[in-house]
Design a protein around this motif. Structure first.
Motif, PDB file in Angstrom:
ATOM      1  N   SER A  59     -41.479 107.851  83.964  1.00  0.00           N
ATOM      2  CA  SER A  59     -40.287 106.901  84.149  1.00  0.00           C
ATOM      3  C   SER A  59     -39.953 105.830  82.860  1.00  0.00           C
ATOM      4  O   SER A  59     -39.196 104.857  82.200  1.00  0.00           O
ATOM      5  CB  SER A  59     -39.589 106.135  84.957  1.00  0.00           C
ATOM      6  N   ARG A  63     -37.523 104.932  79.993  1.00  0.00           N
ATOM      7  CA  ARG A  63     -37.010 103.648  79.171  1.00  0.00           C
ATOM      8  C   ARG A  63     -37.184 103.502  77.742  1.00  0.00           C
ATOM      9  O   ARG A  63     -36.519 102.752  77.652  1.00  0.00           O
ATOM     10  CB  ARG A  63     -37.521 103.054  80.513  1.00  0.00           C
ATOM     11  N   ASP A 112     -32.562  98.591  81.047  1.00  0.00           N
ATOM     12  CA  ASP A 112     -32.856  99.639  81.978  1.00  0.00           C
ATOM     13  C   ASP A 112     -32.187 101.196  82.086  1.00  0.00           C
ATOM     14  O   ASP A 112     -31.276 101.159  83.050  1.00  0.00           O
ATOM     15  CB  ASP A 112     -33.242  99.016  83.679  1.00  0.00           C
ATOM     16  N   ARG A 113     -32.075 102.101  81.637  1.00  0.00           N
ATOM     17  CA  ARG A 113     -31.617 103.520  81.315  1.00  0.00           C
ATOM     18  C   ARG A 113     -32.548 104.111  82.499  1.00  0.00           C
ATOM     19  O   ARG A 113     -31.516 105.272  82.453  1.00  0.00           O
ATOM     20  CB  ARG A 113     -31.301 104.207  80.135  1.00  0.00           C
ATOM     21  N   GLY A 115     -30.714 104.756  85.474  1.00  0.00           N
ATOM     22  CA  GLY A 115     -30.545 105.268  86.419  1.00  0.00           C
ATOM     23  C   GLY A 115     -29.307 106.665  85.202  1.00  0.00           C
ATOM     24  O   GLY A 115     -28.598 107.199  86.180  1.00  0.00           O
ATOM     25  N   GLU A 116     -29.938 106.994  84.141  1.00  0.00           N
ATOM     26  CA  GLU A 116     -29.340 108.107  83.707  1.00  0.00           C
ATOM     27  C   GLU A 116     -30.183 109.023  83.747  1.00  0.00           C
ATOM     28  O   GLU A 116     -30.052 110.200  82.966  1.00  0.00           O
ATOM     29  CB  GLU A 116     -29.068 108.092  81.954  1.00  0.00           C
ATOM     30  N   ALA A 117     -31.288 108.939  83.669  1.00  0.00           N
ATOM     31  CA  ALA A 117     -32.775 109.982  83.976  1.00  0.00           C
ATOM     32  C   ALA A 117     -32.453 111.658  85.177  1.00  0.00           C
ATOM     33  O   ALA A 117     -31.738 111.057  85.673  1.00  0.00           O
ATOM     34  CB  ALA A 117     -33.801 109.007  84.226  1.00  0.00           C
TER      35      ALA A 117
END
Length: 429
Positions: A59, A63, A112-113, A115-117
């Motif tokens: 994670s 990020r 913070d990206r 949520g797209e992972a």
């Protein structure tokens, strides 16, 4: 050391760990030997950051936009420790800091990206294990995987041959000690956050006098589920350093006989000093490759704490999560099957094999038990869930049970390490 220097050191150590595939403890030790100015508190703090960077490796890499020691460290500080971008910028420019942030780093740390992972990235597990986690934990598999990435508390088992839980709780009250919610002989010291150092229990008088042992609550529970009685004959086939052997001896009140052995002489070596410190007198240690033929068909209970992937203890050894491979897992499965087949010969009719792993993977757990039962028609499963309720009641934390007979403890469900337990009875002739 200032925080900036600790961050730079963590990046250096993490680089050593990832490049040379070394255990974190070894890399930290070597770093400390070559940087004598760093005190024990600094080394512990640096270790905290390195371990955390490994806990959340996937994670953090997502990020940060790259999987480098520097990127992982900065993303951990920003998104897990809550350090602001401005603070990271300032520390990067200090004399012994990690160096200024680049424009790309500022951009990645500002938003913070996650949520797209993909789900396996959010869960911080190797992608090839997603299917196994989903099979074991259904809709809660991401939550369970995330819990395996968190820091673990320090759990202790009270040695009832020498002390009691009330006395231990009082002695460790300054560390925030509480009673464990499941094990009746467990004491828990809360996990620390950020740079904060965990207490060194090995220096405490109650440890040195054998009143407590460091042992996760799940491991304590597994030893209790053996249901060993005073006066019985017990074989601990994969005893390792002896943690469960000591627990079983206390449950048996030093009466009866426990035979402890392990195929790895190095793993078994610490057991002698631990037995002495704990005041255990009913354990006979059999060295690696000893002839155990005299024990065959005589044991009331055989504990098989089998070699496994260690997926259940990723909270404590996060670097092993990324070293596990399908090939290594397949080798472990073969070793486990061999251990179970060997254990079968030692159990008397009406006796029990208790199969334990510190794994949450079904290949090593339910599937392994099913395969054994197909080879051993004289064995039948006993409900570990019923044993759980008899020992611990029905109102506390509940383990998972994929087959209705065995059980799996886990950080999210039971607040413990991940442990699997199956109880198998040899039917009477």
């Amino acid at each position: 050391m200032r925080a900036a220097g600790r961050i730079a050191a963590a990046i250096e150590v993490l680089g050593d760990v990832t490049a040379r595939h070394r255990p974190v403890a070894d890399a930290l030790k070597d770093w400390g030997l070559s940087h004598r100015f760093a005190g024990s508190g600094d080394r512990a703090a640096i270790g905290n950051l390195v371990y955390d960077a490994l806990r959340w490796r996937r994670s953090s890499a997502f990020r940060a936009g790259e999987d480098t020691p520097r990127a992982l460290t900065l993303a951990t500080l920003r998104f897990r420790w809550g350090v602001g971008v401005a603070d990271l910028e300032a520390m990067g420019e200090e004399r012994f800091g990690p160096g200024p942030l680049s424009e790309a780093e500022r951009a990645a740390l500002a938003v913070d990206r996650l949520g797209e992972a993909p789900a396996d990235v959010v869960a911080d597990i190797p992608d090839w294990l997603e299917e196994a986690f989903e099979a074991n934990f259904a809709d809660e598999w991401i939550e369970e995987a995330e819990a395996l990435a968190a820091r673990a508390p320090v759990d202790l088992r009270v040695n009832t041959l020498k002390s009691d839980r009330a006395r231990v709780l009082k002695a460790l009250s300054r560390h925030g000690a509480t009673a464990t919610p499941i094990s009746p002989v467990g004491v828990r010291l809360p996990a620390r956050a950020g740079w904060e150092r965990a207490p060194n229990i090995l220096r405490e008088e109650i440890y040195q006098r054998g009143h407590v042992e460091v042992q996760d609550e799940a491991s304590q529970v597994a030893a209790l589920l053996l249901f060993a009685r005073p006066g019985e004959q017990v074989l601990d086939m994969c005893a390792g350093a002896g943690g469960k052997t000591l627990a079983i001896a206390a449950h048996m009140e030093n009466r009866g006989q426990i035979h402890a052995t392990d195929a790895d002489a190095g793993q078994l070596a610490p057991i002698y000093e631990r037995l002495k410190r704990a005041g255990v007198r009913n354990v006979q240690v059999h060295g690696a490759r000893s002839d155990l033929s005299a024990l065959k068909g005589r044991m009331d209970r055989v504990l098989v704490d089998a070699p496994c992937s260690g997926s259940g203890v990723w909270r404590r050894r996060p670097e092993t999560k990324w070293r596990l491979s399908p090939e290594a897992l397949a080798r472990r499965v073969e070793e486990q099957a061999a251990c179970l087949d060997e254990a079968r010969s030692f159990v008397r009719p009406g006796g029990y094999v208790v199969y334990v792993t510190c794994s949450v993977l079904p290949q090593e757990n339910e599937a392994q038990v099913d395969d054994f039962l197909s080879r051993a028609p004289d064995f039948a499963p006993v409900s570990a869930g019923e044993a759980w309720e008899e020992l611990f009641g029905v109102d506390g934390p509940k383990p998972w049970s994929a087959d209705g007979m065995s059980l799996t403890m886990s950080p999210a469900a039971t607040g413990t390490d991940g442990f699997f337990v199956a109880v198998l009875e040899r039917m009477a002739d």
